[in-house]
Design a protein around this motif. Structure first.
Motif, PDB file in Angstrom:
ATOM      1  N   VAL A  42     -11.808 -15.418 108.195  1.00 51.12           N
ATOM      2  CA  VAL A  42     -12.329 -15.072 109.473  1.00 51.12           C
ATOM      3  C   VAL A  42     -13.044 -14.137 109.538  1.00 51.12           C
ATOM      4  CG1 VAL A  42     -11.302 -13.893 111.628  1.00 51.12           C
ATOM      5  CG2 VAL A  42      -9.300 -15.386 110.058  1.00 51.12           C
ATOM      6  N   LEU A  65     -10.642 -20.780 114.447  1.00 51.14           N
ATOM      7  CA  LEU A  65     -10.391 -20.044 114.947  1.00 51.14           C
ATOM      8  C   LEU A  65      -8.291 -21.492 114.998  1.00 51.14           C
ATOM      9  CD1 LEU A  65     -11.023 -16.723 116.245  1.00 51.14           C
ATOM     10  CD2 LEU A  65      -9.998 -17.380 113.903  1.00 51.14           C
ATOM     11  N   MET A  68      -7.639 -23.299 112.390  1.00 54.24           N
ATOM     12  CA  MET A  68      -6.282 -21.900 111.254  1.00 54.24           C
ATOM     13  C   MET A  68      -5.138 -22.471 111.450  1.00 54.24           C
ATOM     14  SD  MET A  68      -7.591 -18.553 110.145  1.00 54.24           S
ATOM     15  CE  MET A  68      -6.732 -17.757 111.704  1.00 54.24           C
ATOM     16  N   VAL A  90     -10.645 -22.085 108.826  1.00 49.81           N
ATOM     17  CA  VAL A  90     -11.727 -21.160 109.904  1.00 49.81           C
ATOM     18  C   VAL A  90     -12.644 -21.082 109.043  1.00 49.81           C
ATOM     19  CG1 VAL A  90     -11.450 -18.766 108.916  1.00 49.81           C
ATOM     20  CG2 VAL A  90     -11.419 -18.882 110.788  1.00 49.81           C
TER      21      VAL A  90
END
Length: 192
Positions: A42, A65, A68, A90
């Motif tokens: 991340v 995000l 993910m 991500v």
């Protein structure tokens, strides 16, 4: 909508190639000594996509995000590691849209399955959609992430923020690509 980021790309990952000490912070001792985590992925994606915007003008990092967050349950149903799927999700655009390379991901200690899936998800110059999706279909981690990617890119709430003609074009594009990917996965299962 998040198809291709706009704005200034990142210059790779600051601190890349540094090992973490026991506290998880970066130091200058050499290659990674501990396995990379989702948190590391991340952070890398956030740095790499800094300054990039999606088609609606939002920070691009929101797209990876969301992808993910979407892949966990689908990964389990598909029989792939949910943690690896989240990591691929991500990072799925970093090679294609930033200065981060597959070699850099490997040198940072990302698992080979994660790097292979990111490779499968990265478009090649001059490659047709069919060639690209055929490669994606050959990697179970990539399939899970690509489905979540296309779902996010075609989310009606997000498309509603675009001009109608552009939104309709994206909706058709992703509907066609979802069908093509599903057909390619089924074909691969039959012949595989």
């Amino acid at each position: 909508m998040a198809d291709t980021p706009t704005g200034g790309g990142a210059s790779g990952a600051p601190g890349a190639g540094r090992a973490r000490d026991d506290t998880g912070s970066q130091n200058d001792t050499g290659p990674a000594e501990q396995p990379v985590s989702l948190r590391d992925a991340v952070a890398l994606a956030t740095r790499a996509h800094t300054g990039q915007l999606d088609k609606a003008g939002d920070d691009y990092i929101g797209h990876p995000l969301r992808v993910m967050e979407a892949v966990g349950d689908a990964a389990q149903r598909a029989g792939v590691d949910p943690d690896q799927a989240r990591m691929v999700a991500v990072l799925h655009d970093v090679v294609e849209d930033t200065d981060v390379s597959l070699a850099k991901l490997t040198s940072l200690g990302y698992p080979s399955d994660v790097v292979a899936a990111i490779d499968a998800l990265s478009h090649r110059d001059g490659e047709s959609v069919e060639q690209y999706l055929a490669r994606v279909a050959g990697n179970p981690l990539s399939v899970v992430v690509k489905r979540a990617d296309m779902a996010d890119n075609s989310d009606p709430a997000r498309l509603a923020r675009l001009p109608l003609e552009q939104a309709n074009r994206y909706a058709r594009r992703y509907s066609d690509r979802v069908r093509l990917l599903d057909d390619l996965v089924v074909d691969r299962m039959r012949t595989g």
